[in-house]
Design an enzyme around this catalytic site. Structure first.
Site, mmCIF file in Angstrom:
data_model
loop_
_atom_site.group_PDB
_atom_site.id
_atom_site.type_symbol
_atom_site.label_atom_id
_atom_site.label_comp_id
_atom_site.label_asym_id
_atom_site.label_seq_id
_atom_site.Cartn_x
_atom_site.Cartn_y
_atom_site.Cartn_z
ATOM 1 N N SER A 252 -3.770 27.470 -13.017
ATOM 2 C CA SER A 252 -4.839 28.231 -13.984
ATOM 3 C C SER A 252 -4.004 29.309 -14.693
ATOM 4 O O SER A 252 -2.938 29.075 -15.254
ATOM 5 C CB SER A 252 -5.840 29.023 -13.005
ATOM 6 O OG SER A 252 -7.007 29.229 -13.902
ATOM 7 N N ASP B 230 -13.460 20.110 -15.823
ATOM 8 C CA ASP B 230 -12.974 21.826 -15.960
ATOM 9 C C ASP B 230 -13.171 22.099 -17.243
ATOM 10 O O ASP B 230 -12.711 21.260 -18.412
ATOM 11 C CB ASP B 230 -11.576 21.698 -15.511
ATOM 12 C CG ASP B 230 -10.902 22.897 -15.901
ATOM 13 O OD1 ASP B 230 -11.344 23.725 -16.105
ATOM 14 O OD2 ASP B 230 -9.674 22.813 -15.445
ATOM 15 N N HIS C 290 -11.569 22.417 -11.615
ATOM 16 C CA HIS C 290 -10.917 23.578 -11.592
ATOM 17 C C HIS C 290 -10.526 24.349 -10.242
ATOM 18 O O HIS C 290 -11.606 24.604 -9.640
ATOM 19 C CB HIS C 290 -11.287 24.775 -12.555
ATOM 20 C CG HIS C 290 -10.401 25.544 -12.995
ATOM 21 N ND1 HIS C 290 -9.523 25.538 -14.169
ATOM 22 C CD2 HIS C 290 -9.903 26.714 -12.528
ATOM 23 C CE1 HIS C 290 -8.611 26.700 -14.294
ATOM 24 N NE2 HIS C 290 -9.034 27.486 -13.401
#
Length: 312
Positions: A156, A253, A283
């Site tokens: 991320s 996501d 995610h």
């Protein structure tokens, strides 16, 4: 179709009334994020752990270094940056992830902290990541590392920090990076684009578009958009000459399409890139290897790519 184990986990979270991270002030969101990370994480692997603290310019350097037991020669080093939208996450929350990565690769993993927003807005995080990378390259011998076999990795926000560090290293003529591994990076930094996944997966299941906007506002300020490539790798003037890359994506996501666009841009610039999409995952799956089989498979594939690239 969402992975059945992940679907069951999310159903339990909804039944428990778990709020969205964007509904909480940063400090409370950080506490909830720690609980989320722990919910499906792997059991901590048995590796050696050491801590290092220093200062490089204006950036504090804080590293938690994981080393396989019984190493008799210098080992390759993976510098890892955690996720959390630049506002959440810490070394403790990613301890199990980094222990497992060390165990699976047989390499040293240097988990690097960075200052969080809103207390420390952009560009504190990429500046801290750059400082940590340079510190590791200079001091790897202190913890048995081989700085000639160096990789950057992250998930991320940490994935964006990893690839931005690689870009900066290219432009500065070093440190030499052999490989970059990125899991679902926020590559557009709040900028608009042809990213249908933002609407298709606006409600999550694990990351909502509202929370993406919340993080962008905390990190980038009123504009909620990155000023340059340090917050949005897709804005880099050139992506040529970067290390070979692994890009792992989650189908469910809102960031999926911008991460894919970054992978395609790396390919178009002439880089060697492997893009893997996990169709049942969402995610944050790097922290779900203890409860979701497909997430554990993704961890193993990440480790395999790093082992091959680094000769671990």
């Amino acid at each position: 179709m969402l992975d059945l184990q992940l679907g069951a986990m999310m159903a339990q979270a909804r039944a428990a009334g778990m709020p969205d991270l964007c509904e909480l002030p940063p400090e409370a969101a950080r506490g909830l994020y720690r609980q989320i990370l722990a919910a499906a994480d792997v059991a901590p692997a048995d590796v050696a752990v050491s801590e290092f603290r220093d200062q490089v310019g204006d950036s504090p350097v804080q590293l938690r270094v994981y080393t396989p037991h019984g190493a008799t020669a210098a080992l390759p080093v993976i510098v890892y940056w955690h996720g959390g939208g630049y506002a959440l996450g810490d070394l403790d929350g990613y301890d199990a992830v980094c222990r497992q990565l060390c165990h699976d690769t047989g390499a040293i993993v240097a988990s690097a902290s960075y200052r969080l927003a809103p207390e420390h807005p952009f560009p504190a995080a990429p500046d801290d990541a750059w400082a940590a990378l340079n510190w590791v390259a200079e001091h790897a011998h202190r913890f048995g590392g081989d700085a000639s076999r160096l990789a950057v990795a992250g998930d991320s926000a940490g994935a964006a920090l990893a690839t931005v560090a690689a870009i900066r290293a290219r432009d500065a003529g070093g440190p030499a990076i052999a490989y970059q591994a990125m899991l679902y990076p926020p590559a557009a930094g709040g900028h608009d684009g042809d990213f249908p996944s933002r609407e298709a997966h606006a409600a999550g299941p694990t990351l909502t578009l509202r929370t993406v906007a919340y993080f962008n506002a905390l990190y980038f300020g009123a504009a909620a958009k990155a000023a340059d490539y340090r917050g949005a790798p897709l804005l880099a003037p050139s992506l040529a000459g970067l290390p070979p890359a692994l890009l792992q994506l989650a189908a469910h996501d809102p960031l999926r399409d911008e991460a894919m666009a970054y992978g395609q841009a790396l390919l178009a610039a002439g880089n060697a890139v492997c893009i893997v999409e996990y169709h049942g995952l969402a995610h944050g799956f790097v922290s779900m290897g203890g409860g979701i089989g497909a997430a554990r498979l993704a961890q193993l594939q990440l480790a395999a790519a790093l082992r091959q690239a680094l000769g671990a």
